[in-house]
Design an enzyme around this catalytic site. Structure first.
Site, mmCIF file in Angstrom:
data_model
loop_
_atom_site.group_PDB
_atom_site.id
_atom_site.type_symbol
_atom_site.label_atom_id
_atom_site.label_comp_id
_atom_site.label_asym_id
_atom_site.label_seq_id
_atom_site.Cartn_x
_atom_site.Cartn_y
_atom_site.Cartn_z
ATOM 1 N N SER A 167 0.872 -1.175 0.000
ATOM 2 C CA SER A 167 0.000 0.000 0.000
ATOM 3 C C SER A 167 0.902 1.215 0.000
ATOM 4 C CB SER A 167 -0.862 -0.004 1.273
ATOM 5 O OG SER A 167 -1.460 1.256 1.488
ATOM 6 N N TYR A 172 -1.786 -1.210 10.429
ATOM 7 C CA TYR A 172 -1.779 -1.344 8.968
ATOM 8 C C TYR A 172 -0.462 -0.821 8.397
ATOM 9 C CZ TYR A 172 -3.882 -1.083 4.247
ATOM 10 O OH TYR A 172 -4.174 -1.232 2.915
HETATM 11 P P1 NAD Z 1 -11.559 -6.088 0.474
HETATM 12 O O1 NAD Z 1 -12.074 -5.976 1.864
HETATM 13 O O2 NAD Z 1 -12.431 -5.729 -0.672
HETATM 14 O O3 NAD Z 1 -11.019 -7.557 0.201
HETATM 15 C C1 NAD Z 1 -10.240 -8.243 1.152
HETATM 16 C C2 NAD Z 1 -10.213 -9.701 0.790
HETATM 17 O O4 NAD Z 1 -9.435 -10.382 1.778
HETATM 18 C C3 NAD Z 1 -11.599 -10.363 0.787
HETATM 19 O O5 NAD Z 1 -11.628 -11.336 -0.226
HETATM 20 C C4 NAD Z 1 -11.649 -11.009 2.163
HETATM 21 O O6 NAD Z 1 -12.526 -12.121 2.224
HETATM 22 C C5 NAD Z 1 -10.220 -11.437 2.318
HETATM 23 N N1 NAD Z 1 -9.829 -11.669 3.697
HETATM 24 C C6 NAD Z 1 -9.936 -10.846 4.768
HETATM 25 N N2 NAD Z 1 -9.493 -11.462 5.863
HETATM 26 C C7 NAD Z 1 -9.093 -12.700 5.494
HETATM 27 C C8 NAD Z 1 -8.544 -13.808 6.178
HETATM 28 N N3 NAD Z 1 -8.328 -13.793 7.494
HETATM 29 N N4 NAD Z 1 -8.282 -14.925 5.461
HETATM 30 C C9 NAD Z 1 -8.523 -14.991 4.132
HETATM 31 N N5 NAD Z 1 -9.036 -13.964 3.439
HETATM 32 C C10 NAD Z 1 -9.318 -12.844 4.116
HETATM 33 O O7 NAD Z 1 -10.211 -5.215 0.497
HETATM 34 P P2 NAD Z 1 -9.309 -4.626 -0.698
HETATM 35 O O8 NAD Z 1 -9.402 -3.168 -0.597
HETATM 36 O O9 NAD Z 1 -9.549 -5.306 -1.975
HETATM 37 O O10 NAD Z 1 -7.860 -5.003 -0.138
HETATM 38 C C11 NAD Z 1 -7.041 -5.983 -0.718
HETATM 39 C C12 NAD Z 1 -5.589 -5.686 -0.368
HETATM 40 O O11 NAD Z 1 -5.190 -4.439 -0.935
HETATM 41 C C13 NAD Z 1 -5.339 -5.564 1.131
HETATM 42 O O12 NAD Z 1 -4.088 -6.143 1.452
HETATM 43 C C14 NAD Z 1 -5.297 -4.076 1.348
HETATM 44 O O13 NAD Z 1 -4.539 -3.726 2.469
HETATM 45 C C15 NAD Z 1 -4.644 -3.626 0.063
HETATM 46 N N6 NAD Z 1 -4.867 -2.219 -0.258
HETATM 47 C C16 NAD Z 1 -6.129 -1.722 -0.436
HETATM 48 C C17 NAD Z 1 -6.285 -0.390 -0.738
HETATM 49 C C18 NAD Z 1 -7.630 0.228 -0.970
HETATM 50 O O14 NAD Z 1 -7.709 1.459 -1.098
HETATM 51 N N7 NAD Z 1 -8.714 -0.522 -1.052
HETATM 52 C C19 NAD Z 1 -5.168 0.435 -0.872
HETATM 53 C C20 NAD Z 1 -3.912 -0.101 -0.678
HETATM 54 C C21 NAD Z 1 -3.768 -1.430 -0.380
#
Ligand code: NAD
Length: 260
Positions: free
Chosen positions: A142, A155
């Site tokens: 991130s 985080y």
């Molecule tokens: P999201 O909540 O849409 O998806 C998260 C996914 O992880 C889901 O499929 C959920 O079921 C799964 N998950 C959560 N806990 C779990 C566990 N204990 N075991 C197995 N699966 C699990 O979130 P997202 O925004 O798509 O985030 C995905 C990644 O991208 C994360 O690592 C997040 O930190 C990173 N990220 C997101 C953003 C953003 O703005 N959305 C920005 C930077 C980084």
């Protein structure tokens, strides 16, 4: 093309992970999905991906905070696909509170899911990648792996750690056909960020649309969200042969967030 390769994308039932799984599938990779969600919806997702892209799709329910379940998932990938060629460590959660009020169990969960799980998947897939002298490890870090924001201690610590793990993995595989890199998105409008939009709307007494604008205005100079499809395109490039000397980097796709 990635046909004949198998990609494991953790946390791919939603958001960025799903976007990346779709993009890799579109390039011909077989996909092992993982993440939480409704069993019927996940089964439908499997069917849709398989029929749309003509690839093999499977699913494993491993909770990424549980090392024994991660081991079971990698063993399952071996049985079903012969192993993992492309590992995308994407599963992640967020919790926002200042350090002196941060729930200890949330800290532990974020470190386990956002950081430690990637150590386990990586250590378990490397032997096969080494045997094949080919592999791609992509860690979804991130912008919070590069800079901090108040309220996101666990985080930010986990994502900085994940970039450290990425660099070490890249060095340990530097003379092989395996690469390890991190992708650093800014705000992407997934359920993880929608919760922050909702909290902002409630706190400031503004609408959902106004809260999205306010969140972006704070941090993201483009004033636009990054999309899962755009991140998928970056993952596809990192999987390509052209990217074989891209090793140990943390690439941001963030609408200018870290340029400030
Ligand atoms: P999201 O909540 O849409 O998806 C998260 C996914 O992880 C889901 O499929 C959920 O079921 C799964 N998950 C959560 N806990 C779990 C566990 N204990 N075991 C197995 N699966 C699990 O979130 P997202 O925004 O798509 O985030 C995905 C990644 O991208 C994360 O690592 C997040 O930190 C990173 N990220 C997101 C953003 C953003 O703005 N959305 C920005 C930077 C980084």
């Amino acid at each position: 093309t990635l046909s004949g390769k198998t990609a494991l994308v953790t946390g791919s039932t939603s958001g960025i992970g799903l976007g990346i799984a779709r993009t890799l599938a579109a390039e011909g990779a077989n996909v092992l999905l993982n993440g939480f969600g409704d069993a019927g919806e996940i089964a439908q997702l499997q069917k849709d991906l398989a029929s749309e892209f003509g690839i093999k799709v499977d699913y494993h329910h491993a909770d990424m905070s549980k090392p024994d379940q991660i081991e079971a998932m990698i063993a399952y990938a071996g049985e079903k696909f012969g192993g993992v060629d492309i590992l995308v460590n994407n599963a992640g959660i967020q919790y926002v509170a200042n350090i002196d009020e941060f729930p200890v169990e949330k800290w532990d969960a974020i470190i386990a899911i956002n950081l430690t799980s990637a150590f386990h998947t990586t250590r378990l897939v490397l032997p096969r990648m080494r045997a094949n002298n080919w592999g791609r490890i992509i860690n979804l870090a991130s912008v919070h792996g590069l800079v901090a924001s108040a309220g996101k201690s666990a985080y930010v610590a986990a994502k900085h750690g994940l970039i450290g793990l990425t660099k070490t993995t890249a060095l340990e595989t530097a003379s092989t056909g395996i690469t390890a890199n991190a992708i650093c998105p800014g705000f992407v409008l997934t359920p993880l960020v929608q919760k922050q939009v909702d909290d902002r709307a409630a706190k400031d007494g503004i609408s959902n649309e106004e809260a999205k604008k306010a969140l972006l205005a704070d941090k993201q100079p483009s004033h636009e969200f990054v999309t899962p499809e755009e991140l998928g395109a970056m993952a596809v490039f990192l999987c390509s042969e052209a990217a074989r000397q891209v090793r140990g980097v943390a690439w941001n796709m963030d609408g200018g967030w870290v340029a400030q």
